[in-house]
Write a protein that holds these residues in place. Structure first.
Motif, PDB file in Angstrom:
ATOM      1  N   HIS A   1       1.001  -1.140  -0.123  1.00  0.00           N
ATOM      2  CA  HIS A   1      -0.105   0.021   0.098  1.00  0.00           C
ATOM      3  C   HIS A   1       0.759   1.290   0.195  1.00  0.00           C
ATOM      4  O   HIS A   1       0.496   2.336   0.230  1.00  0.00           O
ATOM      5  N   ASN A   2       2.055   0.978  -0.260  1.00  0.00           N
ATOM      6  CA  ASN A   2       3.146   2.327  -0.054  1.00  0.00           C
ATOM      7  C   ASN A   2       3.628   2.423  -1.531  1.00  0.00           C
ATOM      8  O   ASN A   2       3.766   1.518  -2.275  1.00  0.00           O
ATOM      9  N   ALA A   3       3.492   3.748  -1.895  1.00  0.00           N
ATOM     10  CA  ALA A   3       4.403   4.297  -3.223  1.00  0.00           C
ATOM     11  C   ALA A   3       5.662   3.668  -3.460  1.00  0.00           C
ATOM     12  O   ALA A   3       5.936   3.036  -4.494  1.00  0.00           O
ATOM     13  N   ILE A   4       6.500   3.871  -2.343  1.00  0.00           N
ATOM     14  CA  ILE A   4       7.770   3.436  -2.669  1.00  0.00           C
ATOM     15  C   ILE A   4       7.999   2.013  -2.627  1.00  0.00           C
ATOM     16  O   ILE A   4       8.771   1.608  -3.602  1.00  0.00           O
TER      17      ILE A   4
ATOM     18  N   THR B   1      -7.157   0.597   3.677  1.00  0.00           N
ATOM     19  CA  THR B   1      -8.484   1.303   3.386  1.00  0.00           C
ATOM     20  C   THR B   1      -9.337   0.617   2.390  1.00  0.00           C
ATOM     21  O   THR B   1      -8.617  -0.487   1.757  1.00  0.00           O
ATOM     22  N   GLU B   2     -10.313   1.319   1.781  1.00  0.00           N
ATOM     23  CA  GLU B   2     -11.065   0.941   0.905  1.00  0.00           C
ATOM     24  C   GLU B   2     -10.424   0.863  -0.687  1.00  0.00           C
ATOM     25  O   GLU B   2     -10.883   0.127  -1.571  1.00  0.00           O
TER      26      GLU B   2
ATOM     27  N   ASP C   1       0.278   6.044  -4.798  1.00  0.00           N
ATOM     28  CA  ASP C   1      -0.361   5.391  -3.448  1.00  0.00           C
ATOM     29  C   ASP C   1      -1.523   6.399  -3.596  1.00  0.00           C
ATOM     30  O   ASP C   1      -1.719   7.553  -3.008  1.00  0.00           O
ATOM     31  N   ASP C   2      -2.675   5.896  -3.988  1.00  0.00           N
ATOM     32  CA  ASP C   2      -3.932   6.540  -4.137  1.00  0.00           C
ATOM     33  C   ASP C   2      -4.740   6.208  -2.847  1.00  0.00           C
ATOM     34  O   ASP C   2      -5.949   5.694  -2.936  1.00  0.00           O
ATOM     35  N   GLU C   3      -4.349   6.721  -1.791  1.00  0.00           N
ATOM     36  CA  GLU C   3      -5.261   6.778  -0.523  1.00  0.00           C
ATOM     37  C   GLU C   3      -5.141   5.220   0.008  1.00  0.00           C
ATOM     38  O   GLU C   3      -6.031   4.726   0.661  1.00  0.00           O
ATOM     39  N   GLU C   4      -4.437   4.443  -0.467  1.00  0.00           N
ATOM     40  CA  GLU C   4      -4.209   2.996  -0.176  1.00  0.00           C
ATOM     41  C   GLU C   4      -3.961   2.554   1.319  1.00  0.00           C
ATOM     42  O   GLU C   4      -4.114   1.610   1.691  1.00  0.00           O
ATOM     43  N   GLY C   5      -3.110   3.349   1.699  1.00  0.00           N
ATOM     44  CA  GLY C   5      -2.432   3.140   3.076  1.00  0.00           C
ATOM     45  C   GLY C   5      -3.202   3.846   4.259  1.00  0.00           C
ATOM     46  O   GLY C   5      -3.395   3.766   5.410  1.00  0.00           O
TER      47      GLY C   5
END
Length: 250
Positions: free
Chosen positions: A136-139, A165-166, A190-194
């Motif tokens: 869930h992390n962009a890096i 998250t959803e 990371d589109d509000e994934e974490g």
């Protein structure tokens, strides 16, 4: 068996698993002609010391922890990245006023290695040494996408893909598709994934033609909006290129 003989047999087992991952204890015994008790004892020692790991179907392969350490030490010491990244990170921070950070993989997590805090009152707070799951992390996604295929698949198969998250990616198939997209466009999101309300964009940092880390821009989704992804991605990719160049100048 003397200590030298024991060490040699242990190294033989390790090298065999390195060359032929996903072997059972019986397969190791037969390949190396080592008795059952010795094989179990040496395999257990290698596992306890995190050289190898046992899969769900009782097969053995190189551990992700060891793979990550080899990857990092082989390419660039972490302290070198930490400080050589600063000028480019500072520039990106001045351009966007948002928080900028770098990170590396360690086992199945991302570890933050450097941070430039944003200038806004409302900003994302990051701490050096903080860790988070890869998926869930962009890096994490950025580095994973650009790893050599064998390493990528090993890590991908080991991830638990928990929901945060959803928007969190929670299936291997969906994550594999996302990684393919990242390789095509050259950056990850990371589109509000974490965390809801927070978005990040990351680009890879390279050493000797191997990805070793990534740099990311993060902030509230109202400022790091989807509509600005191309703009922010271009800035982050330029920052990553500058860091890559600075590391190569040794």
């Amino acid at each position: 068996m003397n200590e030298v003989g024991t060490l040699k047999k242990g190294l033989d087992i390790f090298l065999l698993i390195l060359k032929q991952p996903n072997l059972t204890v019986l397969e190791i015994m037969n390949a190396l002609e080592i008795n059952k008790s010795t094989t179990y004892r040496l395999v257990n020692t290698l596992e306890q010391n995190q050289f190898i790991v046992r899969t769900d179907n009782n097969r053995y392969q190189l551990s992700n922890a060891l793979s990550s350490m080899i990857l990092q030490n082989e390419n660039v010491p972490s302290y070198e990245l930490d400080w050589k990244a600063v000028p480019a990170m500072k520039k990106l921070g001045q351009q966007t006023k948002e928080t900028i950070y770098t990170g590396m993989l360690l086992d199945l997590e991302v570890v933050i290695t450097q941070v430039m805090n944003g200038q806004y009152t409302t900003r994302t707070h990051m701490e050096i040494g903080a860790n988070s799951p890869i998926h869930h992390n962009a890096i994490g996604k950025c580095i994973l996408a650009h790893l050599e295929e064998t390493s990528r698949e090993r890590i991908l198969n080991a991830l638990s893909l928990e929901t945060y998250t959803e928007n969190t990616i929670v299936t291997k198939e969906a994550l594999a598709e996302e990684l393919q997209k990242i390789r095509e466009v050259g950056y990850s999101v990371d589109d509000e994934e974490g965390e809801l309300g927070v978005r990040c964009i990351a680009a890879p940092i390279w050493k000797n033609n191997k990805v070793i880390a990534a740099v990311a821009l993060t902030g509230p989704s109202v400022r790091i909006s989807t509509e600005k992804d191309d703009y922010h991605a271009n800035l982050v990719q330029e920052c990553a290129k500058e860091i890559t160049t600075s590391i190569a100048q040794d």
